[in-house]
Design an enzyme around this catalytic site. Structure first.
Site, PDB file in Angstrom:
ATOM      1  CE  LYS A 118      -4.027   1.973   2.288  1.00  0.00           C
ATOM      2  NZ  LYS A 118      -3.587   3.354   2.319  1.00  0.00           N
ATOM      3  CB  CYS A 417      35.315  21.357  20.018  1.00  0.00           C
ATOM      4  SG  CYS A 417      35.001  19.670  20.575  1.00  0.00           S
ATOM      5  CB  CYS A 439      38.209  15.911  20.060  1.00  0.00           C
ATOM      6  SG  CYS A 439      36.886  16.636  21.018  1.00  0.00           S
TER       7      CYS A 439
HETATM    8  S1  IVH Z   1      -6.641  -0.109  -4.588  1.00  0.00           S
HETATM    9  C1  IVH Z   1     -10.857   0.307  -5.306  1.00  0.00           C
HETATM   10  N1  IVH Z   1      -4.083  -0.587  -4.302  1.00  0.00           N
HETATM   11  O1  IVH Z   1      -4.788   3.548  -0.576  1.00  0.00           O
HETATM   12  C2  IVH Z   1      -9.568   0.088  -4.667  1.00  0.00           C
HETATM   13  N2  IVH Z   1      -4.971   1.377  -3.379  1.00  0.00           N
HETATM   14  O2  IVH Z   1      -6.504   3.913   1.758  1.00  0.00           O
HETATM   15  C3  IVH Z   1      -8.911   1.310  -4.277  1.00  0.00           C
HETATM   16  N3  IVH Z   1      -3.323   2.782  -2.272  1.00  0.00           N
HETATM   17  O3  IVH Z   1      -7.302   5.308  -2.213  1.00  0.00           O
HETATM   18  C4  IVH Z   1      -7.505   1.383  -4.333  1.00  0.00           C
HETATM   19  N4  IVH Z   1      -1.583   1.492  -2.657  1.00  0.00           N
HETATM   20  O4  IVH Z   1      -4.831   5.826  -2.826  1.00  0.00           O
HETATM   21  C5  IVH Z   1      -5.108   0.244  -4.056  1.00  0.00           C
HETATM   22  N5  IVH Z   1      -1.827  -1.095  -4.122  1.00  0.00           N
HETATM   23  C6  IVH Z   1      -2.842  -0.280  -3.894  1.00  0.00           C
HETATM   24  C7  IVH Z   1      -2.668   0.905  -3.191  1.00  0.00           C
HETATM   25  C8  IVH Z   1      -3.762   1.711  -2.953  1.00  0.00           C
HETATM   26  C9  IVH Z   1      -1.997   2.635  -2.117  1.00  0.00           C
HETATM   27  C10 IVH Z   1      -4.099   3.912  -1.733  1.00  0.00           C
HETATM   28  C11 IVH Z   1      -5.116   4.474  -2.689  1.00  0.00           C
HETATM   29  C12 IVH Z   1      -6.408   4.311  -1.939  1.00  0.00           C
HETATM   30  C13 IVH Z   1      -5.948   4.334  -0.524  1.00  0.00           C
HETATM   31  C14 IVH Z   1      -6.953   3.758   0.446  1.00  0.00           C
END
Ligand code: IVH
Length: 695
Positions: A118, A417, A439
């Site tokens: 993520k 220092c 030092c």
């Molecule tokens: S899928 C419909 N995949 O996380 C599914 N989101 O907290 C929506 N994000 O709005 C997103 N990495 O901005 C997806 N591998 C990933 C992601 C990801 C980061 C973010 C994205 C989303 C937010 C939700």
């Protein structure tokens, strides 16, 4: 791993919580900055959700639980398909429960999961018309977002042209890698701007900024590929039927960057166990990744499973975010310490208002070098974003500039220092003591020669530096074997000063053990502790023979300090031997060595205080200026005298004080002694009392 939800106790607190969350969210989406760090925001929203679950009739219309995160900004471009958010889980149990509920919903186990990091950036939709990038839109409120097409060309991984002339929308995350973030802040501050608090804020701010004299690159990772109204019907049908993992491969083939290029590529897994193993793997390498991740996204991979699961208003039911603990928190910068390393590097260290990040309390953070402080425009009292990922030393990302009150103070850089007092070589980014590796030696020799230790007059910092630089002195003991010829050969060293210095060094050999011990600079043993140890053991041999348990017999030495003192003394053994061989005194006048434990029962043990002196059992406070026979004594020497006479010295007056020696100009301590009815003595009276112990 789950952080508790904020506890909301009544309706007013609920309303306040909603307001705080709305403000933070609005500020974040409008300017990329927020007064709340992620974890605090999450906690707040979960607290709000908990209150709403118990009081459904009191839910406020603008509650952050009811809508897609973020707020629409005027002039937004509608999304053809809503850009949804994700629900969160925080533990294997929560994840397993989610898979079970998803299986119930679709009527069978999910056939295959896709598991990908993520990414901690901003969601963006990139529209390609016949292969050309035509529009970039932020998520906004999920139904419409801001047109940020001016950023086309500044985002790596999002090509202006695809490898095929297709009309599609690529969705994904825009972020700044660590290197891009550092570059962005460098460029921004060089243009007189405030630094960004963290890479995500930096990406948000940069993406929205229209007219800039400079561009800073960002990076895109795709996580979605879908049809647009103008997409060729065959392709649209294909896209709608493809598994997520296939869509990602297709996006990559079109030239779009995906997580496949990283150390944590998206993978597919058949079972919950496999998914959880992958979650662990990703979490384990999180700290080393060149970009921020705040969790792992797990999706039902097959289009059929996704369609069967459907979506709520806020989030799809076929995907979930497995959140990792927050690694960033906002706290305050209280102070900056300057530490000198073994090679003489002078490194600033931030002292923070303690803050808990991922289970540990963080009080210090690295600041690298002075240029770094200047570049980030840090000030004392600033709110700062602190990041601690894995076992990496916590670091300050940047000040949260919009939280400034105007009371922040500049950080003062040292001019000499901080350890040995020499000049500082500032020609490199990393400042260095002019004495470099010497030092520490210079500082420890200067300390040893100080008035309260060996009291060697004429051995100031400049002279010490000279002795060290010429190689005449490599440790404390070398001082005592210096010859007249060696000293005379030094620059600015005449006969008189040579003889005076030799005499002072020779006199220092006769200093009591307490001062010799203090001169050694054992950590945790300052002047008064050194006196207590010396009076307790009476000889250096007895001190060195003591184990940690015996060491604890000395007042003020507990289980923690004792082993470290014993260990350090063992390390200093060669130096102590060398000092003794040079004729340095190793005994404490007036003290008798303790009787070994085995003999104590027969002969009766004695304590170090009970020397039978006139002050035995008394706690004495000295205040004001000493006169008469005591005139020449420093406070330290007064304390030594009190202890020689069997008493204990203290710096503050309390009911436990037995005697206050009040010299000229004595103020509040004298008044307090009078109020408490404590015995007072003039310096002359006191001198008479301890006459036998004045030397
Ligand atoms: S899928 C419909 N995949 O996380 C599914 N989101 O907290 C929506 N994000 O709005 C997103 N990495 O901005 C997806 N591998 C990933 C992601 C990801 C980061 C973010 C994205 C989303 C937010 C939700």
């Amino acid at each position: 791993m789950t952080t508790p939800a904020a506890v909301i106790v009544d309706e007013a607190a609920y309303a306040q919580a909603v307001e705080d969350a709305v403000n933070a969210s609005a500020a974040y989406y409008a300017s990329g900055t927020s007064a709340l760090d992620d974890e605090t925001y999450d906690r707040l929203v979960r607290g709000i959700a908990a209150w709403e679950a118990a009081h459904p009739d009191q839910v406020l219309p603008d509650s952050p639980t009811g809508k897609v995160a973020g707020g629409a900004v005027e002039g937004d471009v509608p999304h053809t398909v809503a850009m949804l958010s994700l629900d969160n889980v925080f533990s294997p149990e929560e994840f397993t429960a989610w898979t079970a509920s998803l299986a119930r919903r679709i009527g069978h186990q999910v056939e295959r999961f896709s598991v990908e990091p993520k990414l901690d950036g901003l969601a963006i939709a990139a529209r390609y018309t016949r292969g050309r990038l035509t529009k970039l839109i932020t998520r906004g409120d999920g139904t419409a977002g801001e047109d940020v097409s001016h950023s086309i060309g500044t985002i790596e991984g999002l090509p202006r042209e695809l490898t095929e002339p297709v009309t599609v929308e690529v969705r994904g995350e825009v972020l700044m890698t660590t290197a891009q973030f550092e570059q962005a802040n460098e460029v921004r501050t060089a243009h007189g701007g405030q630094p960004f608090a963290n890479p995500r804020n930096a990406a948000a701010g940069t993406l929205r900024a229209k007219e800039r004299a400079y561009t800073v690159p960002m990076t895109f990772f795709g996580y979605g590929l879908l049809a647009l109204p103008d997409t060729d019907t065959t392709l649209a049908k294909q896209l709608g039927e493809r598994a997520h993992s296939d869509l990602m491969a297709q996006a990559a083939a079109l030239g779009v960057n995906t997580t496949a290029t990283t150390a944590v590529p998206g993978i597919t897994s058949e079972t919950v166990e496999e998914v959880l193993a992958r979650v662990k793997e990703i979490a384990a390498v999180r700290a080393e990744l060149p970009f921020g991740i705040d969790g792992i996204v797990i999706k039902a991979d097959l289009a059929a499973d996704q369609q069967a699961a459907g979506a709520g208003t806020r989030a799809p039911r076929w995907a979930i975010a497995y959140k990792l603990p927050a690694v960033e928190k906002i706290t305050r910068l209280l102070d900056v310490e300057w530490n000198v390393g073994r090679t003489g590097i002078i490194a600033p260290r931030a002292v923070l208002e303690p803050v808990e990040i991922d289970g540990s309390t963080i009080t210090y953070a690295t600041l690298h070098n002075p240029a770094d402080i200047t570049r980030r425009d840090l000030r004392l009292g600033d709110h700062v974003m602190v990041r601690r990922a894995g076992d990496v030393i916590p670091r300050i990302e940047a000040p949260v500039a919009h939280l400034r009150t105007g009371d922040e103070q500049p950080i003062i850089f040292p001019e000499i220092c901080p350890r040995c007092g020499a000049s500082i070589d500032t020609s490199e980014q990393r400042w260095r003591c002019a004495n470099g590796r010497n030092c520490h030696l210079v500082a420890s020799l200067s300390y040893a020669a100080g008035r309260d230790q060996l009291d060697i007059e004429g051995l100031g910092a400049t002279r010490v530096i000279q002795l060290v630089e010429t190689g005449l002195v490599t440790d404390l003991a070398d001082l005592f074997t210096l010859t007249r010829d060696q000293l005379l050969a030094l620059e600015r060293m005449g006969e008189t000063s040579t003889d005076n210095l030799l005499a002072a060094i020779s006199a220092a050999k006769a200093q009591p053990l307490s001062r010799v011990l203090c001169a050694l600079g054992v950590r945790g043993t300052g002047r008064s502790m050194s006196r207590r140890i010396a009076r307790h053991f009476a000889t250096m041999d007895a001190i060195r023979a003591a184990d940690a348990e015996t060491m604890q017999q000395v007042e003020g030495i507990g289980t923690e300090k004792a082993p470290s003192i014993v260990a350090e003394l063992a390390e200093l053994a060669p130096l102590i031997d060398k000092l003794a061989a040079a004729g340095v005194n190793m005994t404490e006048p007036g003290a008798t060595p303790p009787v070994p434990a085995s003999d104590a029962a027969e002969s009766g043990s004695q304590t170090d205080d009970a020397q039978g002196g006139p002050l035995t059992g008394m706690t004495v406070v000295v205040t004001g200026t000493m006169t008469g026979p005591l005139e020449a004594l420093s406070r330290n020497q007064m304390n030594e005298l009190i202890e020689r006479a069997g008493g204990r010295s203290s710096s503050s007056v309390s009911k436990k004080t037995s005697l206050v020696v009040a010299g000229e100009g004595a103020g509040s301590k004298r008044t307090k002694a009078e109020t408490l009815g404590i015995r007072l003595a003039t310096p002359d009276e006191f001198a008479a009392l301890v006459a036998n112990h004045l030397n």
